[in-house]
Design a protein around this motif. Structure first.
Motif, PDB file in Angstrom:
ATOM      1  N   TRP A 197      -7.459  -4.858  23.340  1.00  0.00           N
ATOM      2  CA  TRP A 197      -8.759  -4.221  23.445  1.00  0.00           C
ATOM      3  C   TRP A 197      -9.463  -4.661  24.737  1.00  0.00           C
ATOM      4  CZ3 TRP A 197     -10.599  -5.860  17.895  1.00  0.00           C
ATOM      5  CH2 TRP A 197      -9.955  -5.072  16.955  1.00  0.00           C
ATOM      6  N   LEU A 236     -13.611   6.946  22.630  1.00  0.00           N
ATOM      7  CA  LEU A 236     -12.618   5.873  22.493  1.00  0.00           C
ATOM      8  C   LEU A 236     -12.339   5.520  21.035  1.00  0.00           C
ATOM      9  CD1 LEU A 236     -13.998   3.444  25.249  1.00  0.00           C
ATOM     10  CD2 LEU A 236     -12.049   5.010  25.454  1.00  0.00           C
ATOM     11  N   ASN A 245      -2.414   0.755  22.061  1.00  0.00           N
ATOM     12  CA  ASN A 245      -3.871   0.641  22.168  1.00  0.00           C
ATOM     13  C   ASN A 245      -4.350  -0.806  22.299  1.00  0.00           C
ATOM     14  OD1 ASN A 245      -4.175   3.424  21.958  1.00  0.00           O
ATOM     15  ND2 ASN A 245      -4.223   3.360  19.721  1.00  0.00           N
ATOM     16  N   GLN A 300      -6.865  -8.241  16.486  1.00  0.00           N
ATOM     17  CA  GLN A 300      -5.765  -7.642  17.249  1.00  0.00           C
ATOM     18  C   GLN A 300      -4.420  -8.254  16.858  1.00  0.00           C
ATOM     19  OE1 GLN A 300      -6.984  -6.795  21.606  1.00  0.00           O
ATOM     20  NE2 GLN A 300      -8.351  -8.445  20.959  1.00  0.00           N
ATOM     21  N   THR A 318      -6.814   3.421  15.473  1.00  0.00           N
ATOM     22  CA  THR A 318      -5.387   3.352  15.164  1.00  0.00           C
ATOM     23  C   THR A 318      -4.820   1.985  15.514  1.00  0.00           C
ATOM     24  OG1 THR A 318      -4.873   4.270  17.339  1.00  0.00           O
ATOM     25  CG2 THR A 318      -5.058   5.816  15.507  1.00  0.00           C
ATOM     26  N   TRP A 319      -3.714   1.642  14.872  1.00  0.00           N
ATOM     27  CA  TRP A 319      -3.130   0.309  14.999  1.00  0.00           C
ATOM     28  C   TRP A 319      -1.934   0.293  15.948  1.00  0.00           C
ATOM     29  CZ3 TRP A 319      -3.445  -3.694  10.625  1.00  0.00           C
ATOM     30  CH2 TRP A 319      -4.704  -3.634  10.016  1.00  0.00           C
ATOM     31  N   ASP A 320      -1.777   1.329  16.763  1.00  0.00           N
ATOM     32  CA  ASP A 320      -0.627   1.385  17.670  1.00  0.00           C
ATOM     33  C   ASP A 320      -0.693   0.265  18.703  1.00  0.00           C
ATOM     34  OD1 ASP A 320      -0.198   3.644  16.262  1.00  0.00           O
ATOM     35  OD2 ASP A 320      -0.567   5.054  17.912  1.00  0.00           O
ATOM     36  N   HIS A 330     -13.933   0.725  15.871  1.00  0.00           N
ATOM     37  CA  HIS A 330     -14.069   2.079  16.419  1.00  0.00           C
ATOM     38  C   HIS A 330     -15.511   2.586  16.364  1.00  0.00           C
ATOM     39  CE1 HIS A 330     -13.746   2.954  12.087  1.00  0.00           C
ATOM     40  NE2 HIS A 330     -14.401   4.068  12.360  1.00  0.00           N
ATOM     41  N   THR A 375     -10.733   6.905  18.537  1.00  0.00           N
ATOM     42  CA  THR A 375      -9.348   7.009  18.039  1.00  0.00           C
ATOM     43  C   THR A 375      -8.513   5.828  18.509  1.00  0.00           C
ATOM     44  OG1 THR A 375      -9.480   9.416  18.006  1.00  0.00           O
ATOM     45  CG2 THR A 375      -7.282   8.423  18.000  1.00  0.00           C
ATOM     46  N   LYS A 376      -8.689   5.418  19.751  1.00  0.00           N
ATOM     47  CA  LYS A 376      -7.928   4.282  20.288  1.00  0.00           C
ATOM     48  C   LYS A 376      -8.174   3.022  19.474  1.00  0.00           C
ATOM     49  CE  LYS A 376      -7.731   1.136  24.231  1.00  0.00           C
ATOM     50  NZ  LYS A 376      -8.214   0.836  25.604  1.00  0.00           N
ATOM     51  N   TYR A 377      -9.428   2.789  19.095  1.00  0.00           N
ATOM     52  CA  TYR A 377      -9.751   1.552  18.389  1.00  0.00           C
ATOM     53  C   TYR A 377      -9.566   1.680  16.882  1.00  0.00           C
ATOM     54  CZ  TYR A 377     -11.378  -0.516  22.706  1.00  0.00           C
ATOM     55  OH  TYR A 377     -11.422  -1.038  23.978  1.00  0.00           O
TER      56      TYR A 377
END
Length: 813
Positions: A69, A55, A66, A181, A61-63, A48, A57-59
């Motif tokens: 990458w 961007l 997302n 990932q 969090t582990w959802d 992140h 927050t996207k990188y």
């Protein structure tokens, strides 16, 4: 102009000083100065922090939403490795004024790790200034002659960033970074299955888990299938077999059609076996794990022995360490390295207890000594200790075992070949039945080193049983008797470290040093989520490892051919026929496909492990700025007590700020929670997460609110016997003594008191009843309430000890 020579580590710099005449000076008519790194000085920063703040927050969090990458979002920014400031400062000071910087780090064919270490440091320290020249030293080993020749014949580098070895190393590092990932995918699968664990994935970790899991299944699923057949055996134990002889399912089916017969010799041949190859770290660790030494301690102790250059008491000056460089990829040594130890052979033999009479091969073997290499295979160093006792006193039992094993392995190369006489013969009446006997004639290297030391005795016996001839010392007998032989399909070997390292080497996955360090990590009992468990010599899957193995089938990351693909890409990039960007582009597709496969595998995994699917919140990944001991990379749950943190709240928590929000308690009632990120503990395991602020005084505990007198007494340090508490787990009421821990600001219950409780099964005891119970009397009482049905009942109760604890024990009738 001064040439700055950049070497990989302090020991290499010392060898450079010996070769070129000092830490600085003149060699071959050129001014020089030597600087050194300490392995990698820079590493990739967190995902992140590599992207646009929008961007982050996207990188972080582990959802799964997302993933995958977009690697084009990354700046591939680097940050200094922890505790390397002094090394970086010294390097910059020595090289800043140089007109040429000559890279003399390790030449690592295939991985080019040494080039990456040097060029990253040069660029990050701003040493790639206009006008500065760059070159590369290629040396066979770190002997003076080799380093001197490499300096004279150094190769110019036109562009650091376009240098093929550097591009290749950067690709591998970027691929391995992107493989994070898969850890996030597997972690999501675990958490949706009710397990808050992190099954780490990666090229080497996943390969280890896949190999061990598959082999364990084959071993555990083994079903013995016996068979019976006719064979002969002579008086010396030599067995005679006929490959065409039929096999039967039952012993009674075997026809008794043969009679005793003389043995007819066919041939006698002298054969010899050369010494085993020199050990790498993986092979060394595999031998020692069977003697109770963890790979972690092999790595740590070996490094200390390598760095110990202080002369032993009573010895002359030391020109190196007790052992050679540990993290070598070489399997042989160079002629110069062989010559270095040649005068020390007898001293090393005396230390490890080998008789000099066995060391008859004092010339270099072509199988073990070759001109190619850098550090050479693992072996004793020139700083020979006076005894194994001295080694143990300085480096412990692990150091003693390491030195003795490496010493004997090296000396085996100096011993003669193992020589034996192979005798072949057949049964006179039935020539199709043939047998072989191997008769030892000269022990050679076998008198010096046992490559099977530390192996499981049962596995070793199983291997030996496969040899129908074997070494019996007597040779063929004269008369063979028929008998009914019982055999069976062979059970797959139970996985062990030695077995695993052989499988990885066969598939060319990782180097010996990398395999050992990764193995140490995935089996460490200090690791939060170990993947493998050592049980003596044997390996099993840890909880995270079992989940990882069940998630891997059909995935790209679980395919052992993945490493071959990465190495093929590295070759293409080195040759200039491909770019890292082109080959990394496929990673997103692999991640996307593996998410779908792992989701399917997760369903069967839950069925196998008896787990249920659960809805879980995501994770937040970032740097906790106010962590104890300094900023630290952490991951924590994105939700707490029914509230999911916003991106702003996540950033504030990572910054160490206190936040407030509306949450919901277990009873479904809303309340305002105030707190910050902190280290918590659950079932003995520490974790980072949101921790609510707690009151400085006791207010309530287990559903019971304390009155002011009770609060005052608890703050004063008193223990109170109270009832009216309710178990959050069962909903049952209970009583106990409680105290207040002012330091942790928690109620501390004490269930181990010697007095009867205030109540039991819904009925309060009077003071008189409690006194009688305390004296051991049995009381016939009424008004108890069943927790299951809610009905009242009568019982005779006694306060007595059962199973090591005092409790109310009822009796009826």
């Amino acid at each position: 102009m001064t040439v700055g020579i950049l070497m990989e580590k302090p020991s290499a710099a010392r060898n450079g000083q010996a070769a070129w005449g000092g830490a600085s000076g003149t060699f071959n008519g050129e001014q020089f100065v030597i600087a050194h790194a300490r392995g990698h000085l820079y590493e990739f920063t967190a995902p992140h922090r590599m992207v646009d703040p929008a961007l982050a927050t996207k990188y972080r969090t582990w959802d799964l939403a997302n993933l995958p990458w977009d690697l084009d979002d990354f700046s591939w920014a680097l940050e200094p490795v922890k505790d390397t400031a002094s090394v970086r400062d010294d390097m910059k000071a020595k090289l800043a004024a140089c007109g040429e910087i000559a890279i003399a780090t390790d030449n690592d064919p295939g991985t080019f790790e040494g080039d990456a270490i040097a060029i990253r440091a040069i660029i990050e320290l701003g040493l790639d200034k206009p006008g500065v020249k760059f070159s590369r030293l290629f040396f066979t080993d770190e002997s003076p002659a080799s380093l001197q020749q490499a300096f004279v014949n150094r190769t110019p580098i036109r562009s650091l960033v376009d240098y093929p070895p550097f591009r290749t190393a950067c690709y591998r590092a970027s691929f391995d970074f992107a493989s994070q990932q898969w850890s996030r995918i597997a972690t999501n699968m675990a958490r949706t299955s009710g397990k808050d664990i992190v099954p780490r994935q990666g090229r080497l970790k996943s390969a280890m888990v896949k190999l061990v899991g598959d082999q364990l299944k084959a071993h555990n699923d083994y079903v013995r299938k016996p068979y019976w057949t006719n064979r002969f055996r002579d008086e010396n134990g030599v067995m005679y077999t006929n490959p065409e002889e039929p096999r039967f399912d039952r012993k009674s089916q075997v026809p008794q059609q043969y009679t005793a017969s003389p043995v007819v010799p066919d041939s006698t041949t002298i054969k010899q076996t050369p010494p085993p190859r020199l050990l790498d770290l993986a092979a060394l660790s595999s031998m020692l794990v069977g003697q109770g030494v963890k790979a972690k301690f092999v790595l740590e102790t070996y490094q200390k022995m390598y760095e110990y250059t202080t002369p032993w008491a009573g010895s002359g000056p030391a020109s190196g360490g007790v052992l050679s460089y540990p993290r070598t990829e070489d399997k042989t040594i160079t002629p110069e390295q062989f010559s270095e130890l040649a005068p020390l052979i007898d001293r090393i033999a005396a230390v490890v207890g080998v008789e000099v009479k066995h060391l008859t091969h004092r010339t270099a073997r072509k199988t073990h000594v070759r001109p190619q290499g850098v550090h050479g295979a693992n072996r004793p160093g020139p700083n020979v200790p006076p005894s194994l006792d001295a080694v143990e006193q300085k480096f412990g039992k692990t150091g003693r075992l390491i030195y003795e094993t490496l010493g004997r392995n090296y000396l085996a190369m100096i011993a003669g070949d193992y020589v034996y006489e192979q005798q072949k013969g057949h049964v006179g009446k039935y020539p199709a039945f043939t047998g072989t006997a191997n008769v030892p004639r000269s022990a050679g290297w076998k008198a010096v080193f046992d490559p099977d030391a530390g192996d499981d005795p049962a596995e070793k016996a199983a291997r030996d049983s496969d040899d129908l001839g074997g070494s019996n010392g007597k040779g063929l007998g004269t008369r063979a008797e028929p008998f009914v032989f019982e055999g069976a399909n062979k059970r797959p070997e139970h996985p062990s470290m030695k077995w695993l390292m052989k499988q990885l080497e066969k598939r060319d996955v990782g180097t010996g040093a990398t395999r050992t360090s990764t193995y140490s990590e995935v089996t460490s009992t200090g690791t939060k989520y170990p993947l493998l468990v050592e049980k003596g010599r044997k390996l099993a899957l840890a909880e995270a490892g079992e989940m990882s193995w069940l998630l891997l089938p059909g995935t790209h990351i679980g395919d052992l051919a993945l490493t071959e693909k990465v190495y093929a890409d590295m070759c293409d990039i080195a040759m200039g026929t491909a770019t890292a960007e082109e080959r990394l582009a496929i990673v997103a597709d692999w991640v996307r496909e593996d998410i779908a496969v792992m989701q399917k595998n997760a369903a069967s995994m839950r069925a196998t492990l008896g787990l249920k699917e659960q809805a879980v919140s995501g994770r937040v990944d970032g740097v906790w700025q106010t962590a104890p001991g300094g900023p630290k990379q952490v991951a924590f749950r994105k939700a707490w007590s029914g509230h999911e943190f916003t991106a702003d709240e996540c950033d504030r928590l990572l910054a160490g700020q206190t936040i407030s929000f509306q949450a919901t308690n277990k009873a479904g009632k809303p309340f305002t929670a105030t707190g910050a990120l902190a280290v918590g503990e659950f079932k003995g395991r520490k974790y980072v997460g949101f921790q609510p602020q707690v009151s400085d005084a006791p207010v309530a505990w287990c559903g019971r609110t304390f009155n002011q007198d009770e609060v005052d007494a608890l703050i004063a340090g008193q223990q109170l016997a109270l009832d009216g508490f309710v178990s959050a787990k069962t909903g049952n009421a209970f009583s106990c003594r409680v105290g207040w821990d002012a330091k942790t600001k928690k109620i501390v219950p004490d269930f181990g008191v010697d007095q009867p409780p205030l109540s039991w099964s819904g009925r309060k005891f009077s003071d008189g009843e409690r006194a009688k119970l305390a004296r051991g009397e049995a009381l016939a009482l009424t008004g108890f309430v069943s927790r299951r049905t809610g009905r009242t009942y009568d019982a005779t109760v006694r306060w007595k000890e059962e199973k090591g604890a005092k409790k109310i024990v009822p009796s009826f009738g």
